[in-house]
Write a protein that holds these residues in place. Sequence first.
Motif, short mmCIF file in Angstrom:
data_model
loop_
_atom_site.label_atom_id
_atom_site.label_comp_id
_atom_site.label_asym_id
_atom_site.label_seq_id
_atom_site.Cartn_x
_atom_site.Cartn_y
_atom_site.Cartn_z
N GLU A 52 8.06 -2.61 -5.96
CA GLU A 52 8.15 -3.99 -5.43
C GLU A 52 8.74 -4.05 -3.95
OE1 GLU A 52 7.67 -7.21 -7.50
OE2 GLU A 52 6.14 -5.59 -8.01
N LEU A 53 9.97 -3.24 -3.61
CA LEU A 53 10.60 -2.77 -2.51
C LEU A 53 10.56 -1.56 -1.82
CD1 LEU A 53 13.30 -5.62 -2.58
CD2 LEU A 53 11.21 -5.83 -1.37
N GLU A 54 10.21 -1.08 -0.96
CA GLU A 54 10.40 0.33 -0.52
C GLU A 54 11.32 0.50 0.69
OE1 GLU A 54 6.72 2.16 -0.14
OE2 GLU A 54 7.56 4.13 0.73
N LYS A 55 12.78 1.24 0.34
CA LYS A 55 13.39 1.32 1.61
C LYS A 55 13.49 2.88 1.63
CE LYS A 55 17.21 -1.29 1.84
NZ LYS A 55 16.87 -2.13 2.88
N PRO A 56 14.09 3.23 2.93
CA PRO A 56 14.22 4.75 3.19
C PRO A 56 14.65 5.69 2.07
CG PRO A 56 14.76 3.41 5.12
CD PRO A 56 14.81 2.40 4.29
N PHE A 57 15.71 5.21 1.33
CA PHE A 57 16.36 6.06 0.56
C PHE A 57 16.29 5.54 -1.10
CE2 PHE A 57 18.57 7.06 4.33
CZ PHE A 57 18.88 8.20 4.43
N CYS A 58 15.25 4.53 -1.27
CA CYS A 58 15.34 4.20 -2.65
C CYS A 58 14.02 3.38 -2.66
CB CYS A 58 16.44 3.16 -3.03
SG CYS A 58 16.22 2.88 -4.74
N LYS A 59 13.32 3.26 -3.77
CA LYS A 59 12.23 2.12 -4.25
C LYS A 59 12.73 1.27 -5.29
CE LYS A 59 8.61 5.37 -2.76
NZ LYS A 59 9.33 6.44 -2.46
N LEU A 60 12.40 -0.11 -5.07
CA LEU A 60 12.72 -0.76 -6.37
C LEU A 60 11.54 -0.91 -7.20
CD1 LEU A 60 14.55 -2.86 -7.93
CD2 LEU A 60 13.47 -4.63 -6.46
N ARG A 61 11.55 -0.12 -8.35
CA ARG A 61 10.41 -0.06 -9.08
C ARG A 61 10.08 -0.99 -10.27
NH1 ARG A 61 6.66 4.20 -9.00
NH2 ARG A 61 8.33 5.36 -7.78
N ARG A 62 9.08 -1.44 -10.48
CA ARG A 62 9.01 -2.46 -11.63
C ARG A 62 7.94 -2.03 -12.78
NH1 ARG A 62 6.47 -8.64 -12.21
NH2 ARG A 62 7.11 -8.83 -14.12
N PHE A 63 8.30 -2.17 -13.89
CA PHE A 63 7.60 -2.03 -15.16
C PHE A 63 6.65 -3.23 -15.70
CE2 PHE A 63 10.61 1.36 -14.73
CZ PHE A 63 10.37 2.31 -14.89
N LYS A 64 5.54 -3.43 -14.95
CA LYS A 64 4.89 -4.68 -15.18
C LYS A 64 4.37 -4.56 -16.78
CE LYS A 64 3.54 -5.66 -10.45
NZ LYS A 64 2.37 -5.85 -9.62
N ARG A 65 4.26 -5.68 -17.38
CA ARG A 65 3.74 -5.63 -18.80
C ARG A 65 2.53 -6.40 -18.97
NH1 ARG A 65 9.10 -7.31 -21.87
NH2 ARG A 65 8.77 -9.18 -20.28
N PHE A 66 1.55 -6.20 -19.63
CA PHE A 66 0.23 -6.74 -19.88
C PHE A 66 -0.22 -6.90 -21.29
CE2 PHE A 66 0.44 -4.47 -15.82
CZ PHE A 66 -0.10 -5.70 -14.70
N THR A 67 -0.71 -7.93 -21.72
CA THR A 67 -1.17 -8.12 -23.07
C THR A 67 -2.27 -9.31 -22.94
OG1 THR A 67 -0.68 -8.73 -25.24
CG2 THR A 67 0.53 -9.88 -23.41
N ASP A 68 -3.17 -9.30 -23.82
CA ASP A 68 -3.98 -10.17 -24.23
C ASP A 68 -4.02 -11.18 -25.52
OD1 ASP A 68 -4.89 -8.44 -26.05
OD2 ASP A 68 -7.10 -8.18 -25.59
N GLN A 69 -2.68 -11.01 -26.01
CA GLN A 69 -2.20 -11.50 -27.04
C GLN A 69 -1.59 -12.94 -26.54
OE1 GLN A 69 -2.81 -11.30 -30.18
NE2 GLN A 69 -3.86 -9.26 -30.09
#
Length: 472
Positions: free
Chosen positions: A80-97
């Motif tokens: 989601e966000l990328e900085k020189p010393f860190c990335k803000l990582r997201r775990f997106k969830r998907f469903t068809d229910q």
Amino acid sequence: MLYQLYEAQRSLMEPFADFAQAASKLYGQSTAFGQAPLAQRIAAGYDLLYRLGKDYEKPEFGIKTVKVDGHDVVIHESVELEKPFCKLRRFKRFTDQPETLKTLKSQPVVLVVAPLSGHYATLLRDTVRALLQGHKVYITDWTNARLVPLSEGKFRLDDYVNYVEEFIRYLQTEYGNCHVISVCQPTVPVLAAVSLMASRGEQIPLSMTMMGGPIDARKSPTAVNNLAMNKSFEWFENNVIYRVPDGFPGAGRRVYPGFLQHTGFVAMNPENHASSHYDYFKNLIKGDDASTEAHRKFYDEYNAVLDMDADYYLDTIRTVFQQFDLVNGTWQVTNPQGERELVRPQDIRGIGLLTIEGELDDISGSGQTRAAHDLCTGIVDSEQHHYEVKGAGHYGIFSGRRWRELVYPEVQAFIAQHDKPQKRAGPPVPVAEDMVRPVTARKATRSAEPATAAARKKAPATQTKRVARKSA
């Protein structure tokens, strides 16, 4: 010079490790050589030699699905966000229910602040996997300092605090609110970040969960604490700091090398590691696939280490373990504008505080994390809770059976108790739970606006890469 010698030794060992891997396969049961006498022992010996000599790269989180309401929910990682010393990582969830989708959309937003203390954020894989059952999850994924060019400047403990503030603001802009969980080392900078935001009058997270961290390292000092306290600041600067050799993007950067940190980890319990590797050898001979795979998974994570920027590491030694600036009320953090701001945890109000400690923790001793309650005097007693995990060591409070069966239910209930309906603070942006299937992300830039006028005046201006989301 030591770093250069290590890299030369690693390069020399690489062909021998490759040979050991090939020899192990050659004497495997499915080959003609595998039928020879002692073939299993020979194969096991070569396999162990390979694992002792190989280079361990950064592992993957590898979380593909989780169960929500009895249904499999697909997980897709994104930055989601990328900085020189860190990335803000997201775990997106998907469903068809449809019913599960409705549940996902209403669940709390959690920022997991991973430790920057030698291992990668993947050490919290089990933490993330459990949280994904009931939360929207983001995590700080710290970058190996030897991969960061010198042109990006230094990284200090103050920068860590500023990063956490920016990530919190980003989630507040996206959802209106969020919760924060810090594990081990980041309990200190997270408490500082929330304190500074509260002092400025900014919106702060709905809750803070602090797990096994050195808020007050003077309490029940462990071997780790004693080393940091008994050696002088100059000793650390002169004995554990080296420059990244040529051949890496961060060549010339001063770092605390990962291989030295790994040596320290092993030196804390050498007998246990020797016994574990011998058991692995015996299990290979017996054909115990479950035990050997468990050994591989653990050491693939344990042996993968990253370099820390020297300034960040030395700041942490001095601020947290030698001067105890947080608990003494003397810690001043420099914001991106160059202004010094005093960290005042007593300014935090209207938030839930949960501290968690392991009964047998040999890294952050008893009472070190609980000390946060003594500092956060502005939080009413009814909103402060402490949980001690019986029989758990340091890793047991965020990984393994005790985490899943004992700790996670406590954390989940605490977050649910302090959650509020999500309301976007900025223009509507489709989130992953609105979608049925993932789509290719595209890059864009946008700064996260602080929640109040006072915050806008003092909020840091940062340069950040943001990956935009697009609905299907």
